[in-house]
Design a protein around this motif. Structure first.
Motif, PDB file in Angstrom:
ATOM      1  N   ALA A 227       0.887  -1.211   0.031  1.00 53.07           N
ATOM      2  CA  ALA A 227       0.023  -0.017   0.099  1.00 53.07           C
ATOM      3  C   ALA A 227       0.951   1.241  -0.025  1.00 53.07           C
ATOM      4  N   CYS A 228       2.005   1.274   0.532  1.00 54.43           N
ATOM      5  CA  CYS A 228       2.880   2.387   0.542  1.00 54.43           C
ATOM      6  C   CYS A 228       3.321   2.714  -0.853  1.00 54.43           C
ATOM      7  N   PHE A 229       3.187   1.905  -1.861  1.00 52.19           N
ATOM      8  CA  PHE A 229       3.388   2.472  -3.397  1.00 52.19           C
ATOM      9  C   PHE A 229       2.251   3.255  -3.667  1.00 52.19           C
ATOM     10  N   PHE A 230       1.249   3.662  -2.824  1.00 45.45           N
ATOM     11  CA  PHE A 230       0.002   4.352  -3.248  1.00 45.45           C
ATOM     12  C   PHE A 230      -0.388   5.359  -2.319  1.00 45.45           C
ATOM     13  N   LEU A 231       0.651   6.229  -1.763  1.00 46.00           N
ATOM     14  CA  LEU A 231       0.446   6.904  -0.751  1.00 46.00           C
ATOM     15  C   LEU A 231      -0.144   8.293  -1.390  1.00 46.00           C
ATOM     16  N   GLU A 232      -1.216   8.830  -0.943  1.00 45.25           N
ATOM     17  CA  GLU A 232      -1.779  10.061  -1.435  1.00 45.25           C
ATOM     18  C   GLU A 232      -0.922  11.355  -0.902  1.00 45.25           C
ATOM     19  N   SER A 233      -0.829  12.077  -1.795  1.00 41.98           N
ATOM     20  CA  SER A 233      -0.007  13.539  -1.647  1.00 41.98           C
ATOM     21  C   SER A 233      -0.570  14.618  -2.547  1.00 41.98           C
ATOM     22  N   ASP A 234      -0.017  15.712  -2.416  1.00 42.09           N
ATOM     23  CA  ASP A 234      -0.366  16.565  -3.121  1.00 42.09           C
ATOM     24  C   ASP A 234      -0.487  16.523  -4.883  1.00 42.09           C
ATOM     25  N   GLN A 235       0.843  15.765  -5.132  1.00 41.17           N
ATOM     26  CA  GLN A 235       0.936  15.498  -6.569  1.00 41.17           C
ATOM     27  C   GLN A 235       0.091  14.302  -7.067  1.00 41.17           C
ATOM     28  N   THR A 236      -0.279  13.504  -5.980  1.00 36.33           N
ATOM     29  CA  THR A 236      -1.098  12.140  -6.378  1.00 36.33           C
ATOM     30  C   THR A 236      -2.258  11.947  -5.414  1.00 36.33           C
ATOM     31  N   PRO A 237      -3.281  12.435  -5.976  1.00 37.00           N
ATOM     32  CA  PRO A 237      -4.438  12.639  -5.243  1.00 37.00           C
ATOM     33  C   PRO A 237      -5.181  11.087  -5.140  1.00 37.00           C
ATOM     34  N   LEU A 238      -6.117  10.999  -4.320  1.00 34.96           N
ATOM     35  CA  LEU A 238      -6.327   9.489  -3.815  1.00 34.96           C
ATOM     36  C   LEU A 238      -6.976   8.790  -5.008  1.00 34.96           C
ATOM     37  N   THR A 239      -7.674   9.807  -5.947  1.00 30.89           N
ATOM     38  CA  THR A 239      -8.504   9.166  -7.143  1.00 30.89           C
ATOM     39  C   THR A 239      -7.253   8.419  -8.020  1.00 30.89           C
ATOM     40  N   PHE A 240      -6.099   9.143  -8.119  1.00 29.73           N
ATOM     41  CA  PHE A 240      -5.230   8.583  -9.057  1.00 29.73           C
ATOM     42  C   PHE A 240      -4.438   7.301  -8.569  1.00 29.73           C
ATOM     43  N   CYS A 241      -4.288   7.489  -7.170  1.00 27.37           N
ATOM     44  CA  CYS A 241      -3.560   6.314  -6.306  1.00 27.37           C
ATOM     45  C   CYS A 241      -4.539   5.098  -6.460  1.00 27.37           C
ATOM     46  N   LEU A 242      -5.796   5.157  -6.304  1.00 28.18           N
ATOM     47  CA  LEU A 242      -6.789   4.137  -6.546  1.00 28.18           C
ATOM     48  C   LEU A 242      -6.572   3.525  -7.855  1.00 28.18           C
ATOM     49  N   ASP A 243      -6.801   4.419  -8.827  1.00 31.87           N
ATOM     50  CA  ASP A 243      -6.774   3.959 -10.189  1.00 31.87           C
ATOM     51  C   ASP A 243      -5.630   3.147 -10.634  1.00 31.87           C
ATOM     52  N   GLN A 244      -4.416   3.707  -9.904  1.00 33.59           N
ATOM     53  CA  GLN A 244      -2.840   3.059 -10.353  1.00 33.59           C
ATOM     54  C   GLN A 244      -2.951   1.852  -9.674  1.00 33.59           C
ATOM     55  N   ALA A 245      -3.628   1.822  -8.434  1.00 29.93           N
ATOM     56  CA  ALA A 245      -3.510   0.233  -7.630  1.00 29.93           C
ATOM     57  C   ALA A 245      -4.338  -0.827  -8.555  1.00 29.93           C
ATOM     58  N   GLN A 246      -5.367  -0.138  -8.915  1.00 34.21           N
ATOM     59  CA  GLN A 246      -5.916  -1.294  -9.646  1.00 34.21           C
ATOM     60  C   GLN A 246      -5.297  -1.561 -10.922  1.00 34.21           C
ATOM     61  N   ARG A 247      -4.783  -0.789 -11.607  1.00 33.29           N
ATOM     62  CA  ARG A 247      -3.891  -1.077 -12.844  1.00 33.29           C
ATOM     63  C   ARG A 247      -2.787  -1.937 -12.384  1.00 33.29           C
ATOM     64  N   TRP A 248      -1.890  -1.774 -11.534  1.00 28.09           N
ATOM     65  CA  TRP A 248      -0.952  -2.369 -11.019  1.00 28.09           C
ATOM     66  C   TRP A 248      -1.345  -3.777 -10.512  1.00 28.09           C
ATOM     67  N   SER A 249      -2.127  -3.827  -9.738  1.00 28.07           N
ATOM     68  CA  SER A 249      -2.621  -5.251  -9.244  1.00 28.07           C
ATOM     69  C   SER A 249      -2.889  -6.050 -10.281  1.00 28.07           C
ATOM     70  N   ARG A 250      -3.775  -5.478 -11.184  1.00 32.17           N
ATOM     71  CA  ARG A 250      -4.116  -6.381 -12.566  1.00 32.17           C
ATOM     72  C   ARG A 250      -2.967  -6.717 -13.352  1.00 32.17           C
ATOM     73  N   GLN A 251      -2.031  -5.899 -13.505  1.00 36.57           N
ATOM     74  CA  GLN A 251      -0.748  -5.870 -14.493  1.00 36.57           C
ATOM     75  C   GLN A 251       0.058  -7.080 -13.655  1.00 36.57           C
ATOM     76  N   LEU A 252       0.167  -7.202 -12.472  1.00 37.04           N
ATOM     77  CA  LEU A 252       0.710  -8.320 -11.784  1.00 37.04           C
ATOM     78  C   LEU A 252      -0.097  -9.530 -11.602  1.00 37.04           C
ATOM     79  N   LYS A 253      -1.129  -9.595 -12.095  1.00 38.60           N
ATOM     80  CA  LYS A 253      -2.159 -10.698 -11.937  1.00 38.60           C
ATOM     81  C   LYS A 253      -2.380 -11.188 -10.467  1.00 38.60           C
ATOM     82  N   PHE A 254      -2.637 -10.314  -9.637  1.00 38.67           N
ATOM     83  CA  PHE A 254      -3.017 -10.585  -8.134  1.00 38.67           C
ATOM     84  C   PHE A 254      -4.504 -11.197  -8.081  1.00 38.67           C
TER      85      PHE A 254
END
Length: 416
Positions: free
Chosen positions: A259-286
């Motif tokens: 989860a620490c790969f997807f920490l919310e910040s000023d540069q990365t709002p939560l919506t972006f973090c959630l979208d990338q977590a979805q993409r990343w976990s699918r890419q790695l075939k979790f």
């Protein structure tokens, strides 16, 4: 080392030796044994050819599985332990930066060791002959160093997975990577694109729980960026520093560190973090289960901290499989001290063992409500409302008290 596993490994050596073949324990079992780490399995390298290996064990009544016969590997079931036995070999012509196009069985242990990735993984041991160390692996163990055998660029060019393995061993063993190997990792990082998602996922899962992972991430984040350029943690120096601090403070458990790969910040709002977590976990075939848990943890990373037992109950009910991991993530984000996190985890375990948190734990059920005159169409809603009242300490989880509560809730409100 597990004595039963050790006994099985020694028995394999003896059978091969008695049949006239050289045989050695090799690789991780030797390395971890010298480091005093748990040994999970034993690999053996031998001068015997595949058919000779199979004959040697089959004639003694042992099960033999030709798991990698083309590459000279068979698996022996010895005292219920699977032990891989591989012929001395050399690998040639790595055309896809992953698999050798051809292999050659050889008679030399040194040639076999020379094809391996790192010096600490080319150590051999025999109970009577001691250690065989052609590439100063024992010295590298003493100096806590990861070093490729021979030319690092050639080793990594042969098999791109070795790039991630170097990072994983550095993180897991708390070893540094020696300068030439370090330089080669950056020179060859683009080769990572040839790796399968499953292999990448397996290495990262092992990597992130290493005690030195926070340092490895900071020094080698450019290598991860080849695979995951949109990873929120890589979007700015500030994001990298925030992740470094989080990795450093997070307990050595997989999911909060993921989860620490997807920490919310000023540069990365939560919506972006959630979208990338979805993409990343699918890419790695979790798996769907693991993906769901990761998304929930990312989504709730900045959830308000509980203030009391009722808040802890709500946390458990809303994140039933993640409450402990959520606490560990809060520790990583410096929202809780190590002491506080430990106290809260203990409180969660106590609540899970004693408090009513689910419909099954309620002192009433649907039949009780029917007997009390509750319409069947309202039973589900009534039970859930009653459970919420118990969780909120509005009513004790006792049958008569709960039925009284239900009757009161069913009464119409007085009119003015």
């Amino acid at each position: 080392m597990n004595e039963a596993l050790r006994s099985a490994g020694l028995a394999c050596l003896k059978l091969l030796n008695d049949a006239g073949y050289e045989a050695w324990w090799v690789g991780g079992c030797v390395r971890d044994g010298l480091l005093g780490r748990p040994v999970q399995d034993i690999d053996i390298t031998t001068s015997a050819l595949p058919e000779q290996i199979m004959e040697c064990f089959q004639t003694q009544g042992h099960s033999v599985i030709p798991t990698g016969i083309k590459h000279g590997t068979v698996t022996i079931l010895m005292q219920d332990f699977p032990i891989e036995v591989t012929v001395y070999r050399t690998d040639k012509d790595y055309q896809d930066h992953r698999h050798p196009q051809s292999i050659q069985f050889v008679r030399s242990l040194k040639e076999d060791c020379a094809r391996r990735d790192f010096t600490i993984n080319a150590l051999c041991w025999h109970p009577e002959l001691g250690f065989q160390d052609y590439f100063s692996g024992q010295q590298d163990l003493k100096e806590r160093r990861i070093r490729c055998i021979g030319d690092p660029c050639q080793r990594l060019d042969e098999d791109a997975l070795r790039i991630l393995r170097a990072l994983r061993f550095s993180a897991a063993l708390d070893f540094t990577i020696e300068p030439e190997t370090h330089s080669a990792l950056f020179q060859k990082k683009e080769l990572l694109r040839v790796l399968s998602a499953e292999r990448i996922a397996r290495e990262i899962e092992k990597m992130v729980i290493g005690q030195r992972w926070h340092e490895v991430f900071t020094a080698y984040h450019e290598i991860l960026a080849v695979l995951f350029p949109q990873l929120p943690v890589l979007q700015s120096p500030a994001a990298i520093q925030k992740a470094f601090d989080a990795f450093r403070l997070c307990p050595e458990v997989t999911l909060p560190r993921m989860a620490c790969f997807f920490l919310e910040s000023d540069q990365t709002p939560l919506t972006f973090c959630l979208d990338q977590a979805q993409r990343w976990s699918r890419q790695l075939k979790f798996s769907n289960h693991d993906r769901k848990r990761l998304i929930q943890l990312v989504q709730n990373q900045n959830r308000p901290l509980p203030k009391n037992r009722i808040d802890l109950r709500r946390l458990i009910c809303e994140l039933p499989d993640l409450s402990v991991e959520w606490i560990q993530l809060q520790q990583a984000l410096c929202r809780l001290s190590v002491k506080q996190a430990g106290q809260w985890i203990a409180a969660i375990e106590e609540i899970q063992n004693s408090d009513c948190l689910t419909l099954k734990q309620l002192a009433i059920n649907g039949y009780d409500l029917i007997a009390a005159g509750c319409p069947k169409t309202q039973i589900s809603a009534c039970l859930n409302q009653t459970l919420s009242a118990v969780i909120e300490d509005q009513v004790p989880n006792q049958k008569e008290a709960l039925l009284t509560y239900v009757r009161q809730q069913a009464k119409p409100e007085p009119q003015d």
